[in-house]
Design a protein around this motif. Sequence first.
Motif, short mmCIF file in Angstrom:
data_model
loop_
_atom_site.label_atom_id
_atom_site.label_comp_id
_atom_site.label_asym_id
_atom_site.label_seq_id
_atom_site.Cartn_x
_atom_site.Cartn_y
_atom_site.Cartn_z
N GLU A 46 -29.15 92.87 56.12
CA GLU A 46 -27.80 92.68 56.74
C GLU A 46 -27.14 93.67 56.76
O GLU A 46 -26.92 94.86 56.02
N LEU A 47 -26.09 93.69 57.72
CA LEU A 47 -25.05 95.14 58.13
C LEU A 47 -24.13 95.11 56.91
O LEU A 47 -23.67 93.94 56.59
N VAL A 48 -24.11 96.18 56.31
CA VAL A 48 -22.90 96.36 55.38
C VAL A 48 -21.51 97.20 55.95
O VAL A 48 -20.53 96.52 55.84
N ALA A 49 -21.91 98.21 56.68
CA ALA A 49 -20.73 98.88 57.39
C ALA A 49 -21.23 99.68 58.39
O ALA A 49 -22.46 100.15 58.30
N ILE A 50 -20.59 99.83 59.38
CA ILE A 50 -20.95 100.90 60.42
C ILE A 50 -19.93 101.33 61.31
O ILE A 50 -18.68 101.15 61.17
N ILE A 51 -19.92 102.95 61.46
CA ILE A 51 -18.98 103.65 61.79
C ILE A 51 -19.36 104.46 63.27
O ILE A 51 -20.03 105.22 62.99
N PRO A 52 -18.86 104.02 64.42
CA PRO A 52 -19.08 104.57 65.66
C PRO A 52 -18.47 105.89 65.77
O PRO A 52 -17.35 106.16 65.11
N SER A 53 -18.98 106.86 66.75
CA SER A 53 -18.19 108.15 67.06
C SER A 53 -16.94 107.56 68.16
O SER A 53 -17.24 107.23 68.99
N GLY A 54 -15.78 107.82 67.46
CA GLY A 54 -14.69 107.68 68.21
C GLY A 54 -14.30 106.12 68.28
O GLY A 54 -13.39 105.47 69.11
N GLY A 55 -14.88 105.26 67.61
CA GLY A 55 -14.69 103.87 67.47
C GLY A 55 -14.11 103.22 66.27
O GLY A 55 -13.95 104.05 65.31
N SER A 56 -13.85 101.89 66.09
CA SER A 56 -13.46 101.22 65.03
C SER A 56 -14.53 101.10 64.00
O SER A 56 -15.69 100.49 64.37
N THR A 57 -14.61 101.22 62.80
CA THR A 57 -15.57 100.73 61.78
C THR A 57 -15.72 99.00 61.74
O THR A 57 -14.67 98.39 62.02
N LYS A 58 -16.75 98.71 61.22
CA LYS A 58 -17.09 97.32 61.03
C LYS A 58 -17.78 97.18 59.76
O LYS A 58 -18.56 97.85 59.29
N TYR A 59 -17.15 95.94 59.11
CA TYR A 59 -17.74 95.81 57.69
C TYR A 59 -18.00 94.37 57.55
O TYR A 59 -17.58 93.56 58.22
N ALA A 60 -19.05 94.08 56.75
CA ALA A 60 -19.51 92.77 56.40
C ALA A 60 -18.09 92.06 55.60
O ALA A 60 -17.52 92.83 54.76
N ASP A 61 -18.21 90.80 55.97
CA ASP A 61 -16.94 90.09 55.16
C ASP A 61 -16.80 90.42 53.72
O ASP A 61 -15.89 90.31 53.05
N SER A 62 -18.25 90.20 53.33
CA SER A 62 -18.47 90.17 51.77
C SER A 62 -18.04 91.64 51.21
O SER A 62 -17.98 91.75 49.98
N VAL A 63 -17.83 92.69 51.62
CA VAL A 63 -17.63 94.17 51.51
C VAL A 63 -15.92 94.43 51.63
O VAL A 63 -15.66 95.63 51.29
N LYS A 64 -15.39 93.87 52.62
CA LYS A 64 -14.03 94.27 53.05
C LYS A 64 -13.19 94.47 51.92
O LYS A 64 -13.08 93.59 51.18
N GLY A 65 -12.33 95.43 51.82
CA GLY A 65 -11.56 95.73 50.93
C GLY A 65 -12.19 96.42 49.52
O GLY A 65 -11.47 96.94 48.69
N ARG A 66 -13.48 96.36 49.32
CA ARG A 66 -14.19 97.04 48.42
C ARG A 66 -14.90 98.45 48.73
O ARG A 66 -15.09 99.42 47.81
N PHE A 67 -15.61 98.09 49.94
CA PHE A 67 -16.11 99.42 50.48
C PHE A 67 -15.71 100.32 51.45
O PHE A 67 -14.89 99.66 52.35
N THR A 68 -15.94 101.48 51.54
CA THR A 68 -15.27 102.44 52.63
C THR A 68 -16.31 103.30 53.08
O THR A 68 -17.05 104.16 52.43
#
Length: 120
Positions: A46-68
């Motif tokens: 499953e996806l945990v988090a992803i960071i595009p070049s110049g775009g917005s980061t995306k997090y799994a709901d289960s890790v939001k607020g805990r992972f960066t």
Amino acid sequence: QVQLVESGGGLVQPGGSLRLSCAASGSIFSINAMGWYRQAPGKQRELVAIIPSGGSTKYADSVKGRFTISRDSAGNTVYLQMNSLKPEDTAVYYCYAERVATATGYMNIWGQGTQVTVSS
């Protein structure tokens, strides 16, 4: 040869923190996005988090607020700071690089995986 090298996994107690790193090496012109996936025993990756070049980061709901998730200025290294870890975060964590531009074309690349175990 283009590859991803991960580091930073290990054993941590619940509530603790870990920082994962992933560096892309080889003849790379650019990387569109970098991210982290995880796979627990008996479960799908499953996806945990992803960071595009110049775009917005995306997090799994289960890790939001805990992972960066973050990337270095060159864009070839990605980090995952994990705080307030829970036993359910236990999994093999895989680094992922999407649309890596090289002299021979574009490719998607996976790291070899690093184990994160959260247990008392």
